[in-house]
Scaffold this motif. Structure first.
Motif, PDB file in Angstrom:
ATOM      1  N   UNK A 184       0.828  -1.209   0.000  1.00  0.00           N
ATOM      2  CA  UNK A 184       0.000   0.000   0.000  1.00  0.00           C
ATOM      3  C   UNK A 184       0.862   1.259   0.000  1.00  0.00           C
ATOM      4  N   UNK A 185       0.335   2.320  -0.605  1.00  0.00           N
ATOM      5  CA  UNK A 185       1.073   3.572  -0.724  1.00  0.00           C
ATOM      6  C   UNK A 185       0.876   4.413   0.527  1.00  0.00           C
ATOM      7  N   UNK A 244      17.967   4.505   2.662  1.00  0.00           N
ATOM      8  CA  UNK A 244      17.411   5.652   3.374  1.00  0.00           C
ATOM      9  C   UNK A 244      18.444   6.180   4.370  1.00  0.00           C
ATOM     10  N   UNK A 245      18.849   7.456   4.249  1.00  0.00           N
ATOM     11  CA  UNK A 245      19.896   7.984   5.132  1.00  0.00           C
ATOM     12  C   UNK A 245      19.351   8.357   6.506  1.00  0.00           C
ATOM     13  N   UNK A 246      20.210   8.319   7.499  1.00  0.00           N
ATOM     14  CA  UNK A 246      19.798   8.608   8.886  1.00  0.00           C
ATOM     15  C   UNK A 246      19.300  10.043   9.047  1.00  0.00           C
ATOM     16  N   UNK A 250      11.827  12.863   6.789  1.00  0.00           N
ATOM     17  CA  UNK A 250      10.573  13.272   6.152  1.00  0.00           C
ATOM     18  C   UNK A 250       9.743  12.079   5.698  1.00  0.00           C
ATOM     19  N   UNK A 251       8.442  12.303   5.572  1.00  0.00           N
ATOM     20  CA  UNK A 251       7.544  11.377   4.908  1.00  0.00           C
ATOM     21  C   UNK A 251       7.078  12.039   3.617  1.00  0.00           C
ATOM     22  N   UNK A 252       7.122  11.277   2.522  1.00  0.00           N
ATOM     23  CA  UNK A 252       6.730  11.801   1.218  1.00  0.00           C
ATOM     24  C   UNK A 252       5.851  10.731   0.576  1.00  0.00           C
ATOM     25  N   UNK A 253       4.535  10.900   0.700  1.00  0.00           N
ATOM     26  CA  UNK A 253       3.636   9.864   0.206  1.00  0.00           C
ATOM     27  C   UNK A 253       3.908   8.557   0.925  1.00  0.00           C
ATOM     28  N   UNK A 254       4.193   7.495   0.167  1.00  0.00           N
ATOM     29  CA  UNK A 254       4.489   6.200   0.763  1.00  0.00           C
ATOM     30  C   UNK A 254       5.928   6.030   1.193  1.00  0.00           C
ATOM     31  N   UNK A 255       6.754   7.066   1.033  1.00  0.00           N
ATOM     32  CA  UNK A 255       8.147   6.996   1.453  1.00  0.00           C
ATOM     33  C   UNK A 255       8.276   7.508   2.876  1.00  0.00           C
ATOM     34  N   UNK A 256       9.059   6.827   3.683  1.00  0.00           N
ATOM     35  CA  UNK A 256       9.252   7.234   5.075  1.00  0.00           C
ATOM     36  C   UNK A 256      10.494   6.541   5.611  1.00  0.00           C
TER      37      UNK A 256
END
Length: 274
Positions: A184-185, A244-246, A250-256
């Protein structure tokens, strides 16, 4: 420029014309909100490959920065031309191309447009499937989440890119990592369970009450992307999956950070024209 209806999300076929029309309309309507929400992360003159925050200055996927000086570079799906502005600062001669008139208006708002001096940019409004340039016009081509995820015929776009590149030219593009289509996104823990088949290539479509697409995104598996690159006449020289760097909270849509530490979110394809 916001839409006054709630689109219906579905999975169905969507061809070239419908996908292109939907993308132009969606980005024209949503460019203001997109730049407001993500402009500070993207910067005005930063080349970021994706939500993980991998900078071209660090990655060097187009080649070492000193070697960019004097090269002609085509950015496809340039948005507000942040990446092209960075390229100009390295001494390259970028052309920022986008389907959306409103996105290019943001490029003019930020600056670095025509008539702005040595660091100025050439801005072109056009479809990636029909590039308005002569054969062999560019040394390099790049796209950070631009155009490629939204077209029904990626091989056709890649062939157009190959046509306008000189022999030995490099084509580097980033897209949502294909594995994300199985989840899921959403950025939270509820999205860590597989919800769909990775192998289902049916496009994701948002449509209005008349069934007209207002947003279309096309899924290709990792293997599909490699075959598309080769079918268009390129040689794949690298496939980068940024971790994913430390520092990036940020959260960007389904990216976190939660998801980024477990599964890849971006795939960057580094290709060369023979």
């Amino acid at each position: 420029m916001s839409q006054d209806f709630e689109p219906e999300a579905t999975r169905r076929d969507a061809g070239d014309a419908e996908s292109s029309r939907a993308s132009r309309g969606w980005w024209d309507r949503n460019a203001d909100e997109y730049q407001q929400d993500h402009g500070s992360f993207l910067g005005d003159d930063r080349f970021v490959w994706g939500p993980e925050g991998l900078d071209e200055a660090e990655a060097g996927l187009l080649g070492p920065a000193p070697s960019l000086k004097g090269l002609s570079v085509l950015e496809i799906g340039a948005g507000a031309a942040q990446c092209s502005r960075w390229l100009a600062a390295q001494g390259a001669r970028p052309v920022a191309l986008d389907l959306s008139h409103r996105q290019l208006q943001h490029a003019l708002r930020i600056g670095g447009g025509p008539g702005d001096g040595p660091g100025g940019l050439a801005l072109v409004e056009a479809d990636a499937g029909t590039l308005p340039f002569r054969d062999g016009s560019f040394d390099l081509a790049c796209s950070a989440y631009g155009a490629v995820p939204f077209v029904a015929d990626p091989v056709g776009v890649f062939r157009e890119v190959r046509r306008v590149l000189r022999p030995g030219g490099r084509w580097v593009f980033s897209v949502t990592h294909p594995i994300r289509w199985a989840f899921p996104d959403e950025p939270g823990p509820e999205a860590l369970t597989v919800a769909a088949s990775y192998f289902d290539r049916t496009p994701y479509v948002e449509q209005d009450g008349n069934g007209e697409a207002v947003y279309v995104e096309h899924h290709r598996t990792l293997g599909d992307r490699v075959r598309d690159v080769v079918a268009a006449g390129f040689r794949l020289v690298d496939l980068v999956e940024p971790e994913w760097p430390a520092w990036n909270g940020q959260e960007w849509g389904g990216w976190s950070p939660l998801r980024g530490n477990l599964i890849p979110g971006t795939a960057i394809f580094v290709c060369e024209r023979d």
